[in-house]
Write an enzyme that holds these catalytic residues in place. Structure first.
Site, PDB file in Angstrom:
ATOM      1  N   GLU A  90      59.293  53.878  83.589  1.00  0.00           N
ATOM      2  CA  GLU A  90      58.351  54.354  84.399  1.00  0.00           C
ATOM      3  C   GLU A  90      57.148  54.790  83.588  1.00  0.00           C
ATOM      4  OE1 GLU A  90      58.523  54.562  87.715  1.00  0.00           O
ATOM      5  OE2 GLU A  90      60.796  54.606  88.161  1.00  0.00           O
ATOM      6  N   CYS A 119      51.814  60.800  87.300  1.00  0.00           N
ATOM      7  CA  CYS A 119      51.593  59.127  87.122  1.00  0.00           C
ATOM      8  C   CYS A 119      51.131  58.883  88.554  1.00  0.00           C
ATOM      9  CB  CYS A 119      52.972  58.522  86.818  1.00  0.00           C
ATOM     10  SG  CYS A 119      54.193  59.142  87.744  1.00  0.00           S
TER      11      CYS A 119
HETATM   12  P1  NAP Z   1      54.382  59.767  76.031  1.00  0.00           P
HETATM   13  O1  NAP Z   1      53.532  60.116  74.924  1.00  0.00           O
HETATM   14  O2  NAP Z   1      54.794  58.219  76.267  1.00  0.00           O
HETATM   15  O3  NAP Z   1      55.741  60.519  75.873  1.00  0.00           O
HETATM   16  C1  NAP Z   1      56.834  60.370  76.922  1.00  0.00           C
HETATM   17  C2  NAP Z   1      57.985  60.484  76.248  1.00  0.00           C
HETATM   18  O4  NAP Z   1      58.251  59.448  75.203  1.00  0.00           O
HETATM   19  C3  NAP Z   1      58.126  61.802  75.170  1.00  0.00           C
HETATM   20  O5  NAP Z   1      59.416  62.073  75.339  1.00  0.00           O
HETATM   21  C4  NAP Z   1      57.778  61.298  73.751  1.00  0.00           C
HETATM   22  O6  NAP Z   1      58.271  61.885  72.706  1.00  0.00           O
HETATM   23  C5  NAP Z   1      58.158  59.773  73.681  1.00  0.00           C
HETATM   24  N1  NAP Z   1      57.740  58.899  73.102  1.00  0.00           N
HETATM   25  C6  NAP Z   1      56.452  58.808  72.769  1.00  0.00           C
HETATM   26  N2  NAP Z   1      56.383  57.619  71.893  1.00  0.00           N
HETATM   27  C7  NAP Z   1      57.391  57.115  71.493  1.00  0.00           C
HETATM   28  C8  NAP Z   1      57.841  56.214  70.885  1.00  0.00           C
HETATM   29  N3  NAP Z   1      56.890  55.186  70.181  1.00  0.00           N
HETATM   30  N4  NAP Z   1      59.168  55.495  70.864  1.00  0.00           N
HETATM   31  C9  NAP Z   1      60.072  56.554  71.590  1.00  0.00           C
HETATM   32  N5  NAP Z   1      59.869  57.599  72.155  1.00  0.00           N
HETATM   33  C10 NAP Z   1      58.562  58.060  72.423  1.00  0.00           C
HETATM   34  O7  NAP Z   1      53.989  60.030  77.427  1.00  0.00           O
HETATM   35  P2  NAP Z   1      53.356  61.614  77.778  1.00  0.00           P
HETATM   36  O8  NAP Z   1      51.931  61.813  77.328  1.00  0.00           O
HETATM   37  O9  NAP Z   1      54.149  62.865  77.566  1.00  0.00           O
HETATM   38  O10 NAP Z   1      53.183  61.459  79.373  1.00  0.00           O
HETATM   39  C11 NAP Z   1      52.187  61.040  80.252  1.00  0.00           C
HETATM   40  C12 NAP Z   1      52.570  59.542  80.667  1.00  0.00           C
HETATM   41  O11 NAP Z   1      53.557  59.177  81.407  1.00  0.00           O
HETATM   42  C13 NAP Z   1      51.233  58.988  81.572  1.00  0.00           C
HETATM   43  O12 NAP Z   1      50.965  57.736  81.191  1.00  0.00           O
HETATM   44  C14 NAP Z   1      51.922  59.086  83.021  1.00  0.00           C
HETATM   45  O13 NAP Z   1      51.409  58.230  84.004  1.00  0.00           O
HETATM   46  C15 NAP Z   1      53.489  58.766  82.553  1.00  0.00           C
HETATM   47  N6  NAP Z   1      54.457  59.067  83.657  1.00  0.00           N
HETATM   48  C16 NAP Z   1      54.818  58.100  84.408  1.00  0.00           C
HETATM   49  C17 NAP Z   1      55.655  58.446  85.537  1.00  0.00           C
HETATM   50  C18 NAP Z   1      56.439  57.447  86.328  1.00  0.00           C
HETATM   51  O14 NAP Z   1      57.266  57.785  87.069  1.00  0.00           O
HETATM   52  N7  NAP Z   1      56.222  55.961  86.495  1.00  0.00           N
HETATM   53  C19 NAP Z   1      56.029  59.884  85.830  1.00  0.00           C
HETATM   54  C20 NAP Z   1      55.491  60.593  84.787  1.00  0.00           C
HETATM   55  C21 NAP Z   1      54.771  60.214  83.790  1.00  0.00           C
HETATM   56  P3  NAP Z   1      57.287  63.218  72.085  1.00  0.00           P
HETATM   57  O15 NAP Z   1      56.868  64.147  73.079  1.00  0.00           O
HETATM   58  O16 NAP Z   1      58.425  63.703  71.120  1.00  0.00           O
HETATM   59  O17 NAP Z   1      56.200  62.440  71.442  1.00  0.00           O
END
Ligand code: NAP
Length: 468
Positions: free
Chosen positions: A237, A271
């Site tokens: 997602e 999102c």
């Molecule tokens: P993020 O940086 O991708 O973080 C999300 C999760 O992934 C965190 O637990 C993060 O851990 C982990 N993570 C980051 N890089 C990783 C990697 N290379 N390998 C494994 N795990 C990794 O995203 P965010 O900035 O927190 O959230 C915002 C994004 O989420 C936006 O793009 C939003 O649209 C999307 N989102 C999508 C949905 C949906 O249902 N489609 C819902 C909500 C949010 P750390 O915090 O330790 O880095």
């Protein structure tokens, strides 16, 4: 926010309130062992027992609502009123899955003609659990994103390991404790306090059956690559830049009012927020005036204050990223109809004013990238064809919104909008009874409903030949 420290930092003040050590290798191993042992017990429990446990967790969360809402607001800055609503939504989803899972996962009978044709006397399709699922989750709905995974996963007989975003550790630990207090077998649902750099090793462990990730595109790509290498199922997602199409037959007052909420809910960090407002030229100016007035009238401030509409962004980096997108657009000729800057009073915390940008062109980054904050882009289109073309001119395909009372236009939009949802005359909001997920770079697979629960099931064909 990859590889950040695991800590609670109040985004309204910038103050670090609590830091946590990441688990070491031995502690991670201990949790993997417990998850695996718990799966061997939990997979054999009845639906009635699983429902009893999940109802108990829902009751506990309901009783904890105020305290947990304050934790959410402290850790990631959403207005307290919205944090309470998030907790209530989780309670509802838990109860929904507790009440519906058994029917949704009931054995299915293939068509008797096909059963005979296969040479069987009887055949059954059964949904069996997969095992321990690794859930990598974001901070923006720190309770809801986890519960919408955990409730169906646990009802299906799976066990869960949560790697939550590094800036919401107290929420992550609360969730582990919640399921423990509800009486789940030890290890059924555990939190792994680890940085994103430690995810790969956990995901490669043979005791992890599959993974779900909600977050950014780079995180999704990274987890899916490792899971692909290990041939493990994933649900992704990812981000979205949902269109909000307004056509001449729309109720303009309502479209403008709902549009403001759709853009700024959760401080604009959702999102499924409407991000690109695509308006027919016949109603463009009237809509723009009402929508901009609505955005400009919002109160930006302390998220603990019940009068606040928009709190701070969750991180300093998140605000810089948003500023860069707005500045790039303005330098290339976009006009800020309101906002376009930090609040002028230089308050502490990572605040940004609600912003409407007009005059967007495809060369601007914001045309193609996700604006994760209270910034709307506004487009003028000549007709439905142009509206659809523009709506689809994005790498994302999460959800979409369309305001029209014309049935023929609705059918066209239902056919042609490239997204996992099309919401007519309202804003996108998830519901446990309906599938949720995206197309294109917004990810794949679905959450919620029976479809979401079956993503992490082993759909097993049971075929019985003649016994004599
Ligand atoms: P993020 O940086 O991708 O973080 C999300 C999760 O992934 C965190 O637990 C993060 O851990 C982990 N993570 C980051 N890089 C990783 C990697 N290379 N390998 C494994 N795990 C990794 O995203 P965010 O900035 O927190 O959230 C915002 C994004 O989420 C936006 O793009 C939003 O649209 C999307 N989102 C999508 C949905 C949906 O249902 N489609 C819902 C909500 C949010 P750390 O915090 O330790 O880095």
């Amino acid at each position: 926010m990859a590889n950040t420290a695991i800590a609670t930092v109040n985004p309204a003040t910038g103050e670090t309130l609590k830091t946590f050590d990441a688990l070491n290798a031995g502690e991670i191993e201990d949790r993997l062992v417990r998850a695996d042992q718990a799966f061997q017990i939990h997979r054999g429990t009845s639906f009635a027992r699983r429902a009893e446990l999940l109802h108990r967790a829902a009751d506990l969360l309901e009783a904890d609502q105020e305290g947990v809402a304050r934790t959410l607001t402290t850790e990631m800055g959403k207005p307290l009123v919205q944090a309470r609503a998030e907790a209530a939504k989780c309670v509802k989803a838990m109860r929904w899955y507790a009440d519906h899972a058994e029917a949704l996962l009931a054995d299915e009978r293939p068509d008797p003609a096909d059963v005979r044709d296969s040479g069987a006397v009887r055949a059954v399709v059964r949904y069996r659990p997969l095992g321990t699922i690794l859930a990598v989750m974001p901070w923006n709905f720190p309770l809801w994103q986890v519960v919408r995974f955990a409730a169906p996963a646990l009802m299906a007989g799976n066990t869960g390991l949560l790697k939550h975003a590094s800036n919401v550790p107290q929420t992550a630990l609360y969730l582990e404790e919640l399921f423990r207090r509800a009486g789940y077998p030890d290890g059924c649902f555990q939190t792994l306090l680890i940085g994103s750099g430690a995810v790969e090793e956990v995901l490669r462990d043979p005791r992890i059956a599959a993974a779900t990730l909600t977050g950014s595109e780079p995180a999704g790509r990274s987890v899916a690559a490792v899971a692909g290498d290990e041939i493990k199922k994933t649900v992704l997602e990812l981000g979205g830049s949902d269109p909000y199409v307004v056509l001449p037959s729309a109720d303009l007052d309502k479209a403008a009012r709902v549009g403001v909420t759709a853009r700024v809910q959760n401080n604009g960090q959702s999102c499924i927020a409407a991000k690109r407002f695509i308006v027919h030229e016949d109603v463009h100016d009237a809509f723009a005036e009402r929508f901009t007035a609505g955005m400009a009238a919002l109160t930006v401030g302390d998220p603990m204050d019940e009068a606040t509409d928009i709190g701070p962004l969750a991180s300093e980096q998140g605000r810089s990223d948003l500023e860069e997108l707005v500045d790039d657009a303005v330098h290339q000729g976009a006009r800020a109809l309101c906002g376009g800057r930090r609040p002028p009073d230089h308050r502490a915390g990572w605040f940004y004013e609600p912003t409407v940008l007009a005059g967007i062109t495809p060369s601007m980054r914001i045309h193609h990238e996700e604006a994760f904050g209270p910034v709307a882009t506004l487009y003028r289109v000549a007709d439905l064809d142009e509206a659809i073309e523009l709506a689809n001119d994005t790498p994302f395909g999460l959800s979409s919104n369309a305001w029209t009372r014309d049935a023929v236009e609705q059918e066209r939009l239902a056919r042609d909008l490239q997204a996992g949802g099309v919401y007519f005359n309202g804003m996108t909001a998830s519901h446990p009874g309906m599938p949720f997920g995206g197309a294109k770079r917004s990810g794949y697979g679905r959450e919620l409903s029976g479809h979401g629960m079956r993503e992490f099931c082993n759909m097993t064909t049971l075929w019985y030949g003649p016994e004599e």
